[in-house]
Design an enzyme around this catalytic site. Structure first.
Site, PDB file in Angstrom:
ATOM      1  NE  ARG A  90      61.414  -9.603 -22.097  1.00 27.04           N
ATOM      2  CZ  ARG A  90      62.503 -10.237 -22.505  1.00 27.04           C
ATOM      3  NH1 ARG A  90      63.314  -9.670 -23.403  1.00 27.04           N
ATOM      4  NH2 ARG A  90      62.820 -11.407 -22.012  1.00 27.04           N
ATOM      5  CE  LYS A 192      60.618 -13.990 -24.215  1.00 30.41           C
ATOM      6  NZ  LYS A 192      61.648 -14.394 -25.177  1.00 30.41           N
TER       7      LYS A 192
END
Length: 199
Positions: A90, A192
């Site tokens: 991720r 993120k």
């Protein structure tokens, strides 16, 4: 490379209230990047402050990404990580959106395992506690100008932590916003990155 601290910090006492992300262990993982050279010099060093130029691009253009994962004691007494390979995958997804060079996920996984091994005495043992692990990348080029960086710093720091919310797993109050948005079509909402959390 590993450089162990010569001045270890006092660890929390058993049963001490930890809070979230307020205490930090003795060591951290660092790795540098330079265009044309790639990622280089992976190392574990004593936890400490960074020295960056006031012009470092991360401050001005928000070219940053981060992840969060946990290490905790299992019932068998072994320290466990919960699917860290997914976190590094991720992180690379966030890297792609923020035009940050991909990291070697296997090298970073080895780095986080070594860091946790070195600071294993910082993993709390009380139920509901963990060693929170924060990998992150910042653009460090000392210049102003809107373009992707050529220099980056990848870090992993760890923090013995309790529940994120004071109430633990009990229901929490939320605020529903109907005017401002963090994620829009074509934006950075799935990455993120610091800007999403600022919004």
């Amino acid at each position: 490379k590993v450089e162990l601290t010569k001045t270890p910090k006092a660890k929390p006492a058993p049963g001490e209230k930890l809070g979230f992300g307020k205490l930090f262990s003795d060591h951290m993982f660092l790795m540098n990047y330079k265009t044309g050279k790639g990622w280089y010099d992976p190392r574990i060093v004593p936890y400490g402050d960074l020295t960056l130029s006031p012009a470092a691009m991360c401050f001005h253009y928000g070219q940053t990404v981060f992840e969060g994962m946990k290490a905790y004691y299992g019932k068998d007494g072994n320290i466990l990580l919960f699917r860290p390979e997914e976190n590094f995958a991720r992180l690379n997804g966030s890297n792609q959106r923020m035009v940050i060079p991909h990291i070697d996920e296997e090298l970073c996984l080895a780095g986080v395992k070594k860091l946790v091994e070195i600071d294993k005495d910082w993993v709390p043992r009380e139920e509901g506690t963990t060693l929170y692990i924060r990998p992150f990348i910042i653009a460090t080029d000392p210049m102003l100008g809107v373009h992707p960086g050529d220099e980056y710093l990848f870090l992993i720091i760890t923090s013995p932590s309790g529940a994120y919310y004071e109430s633990g797993l009990a229901p929490v109050k939320i605020y529903v916003e109907d005017r401002y948005v963090r994620a829009v079509r074509g934006g950075t909402g799935m990455a993120k990155t610091g800007g999403n959390y600022a919004a």
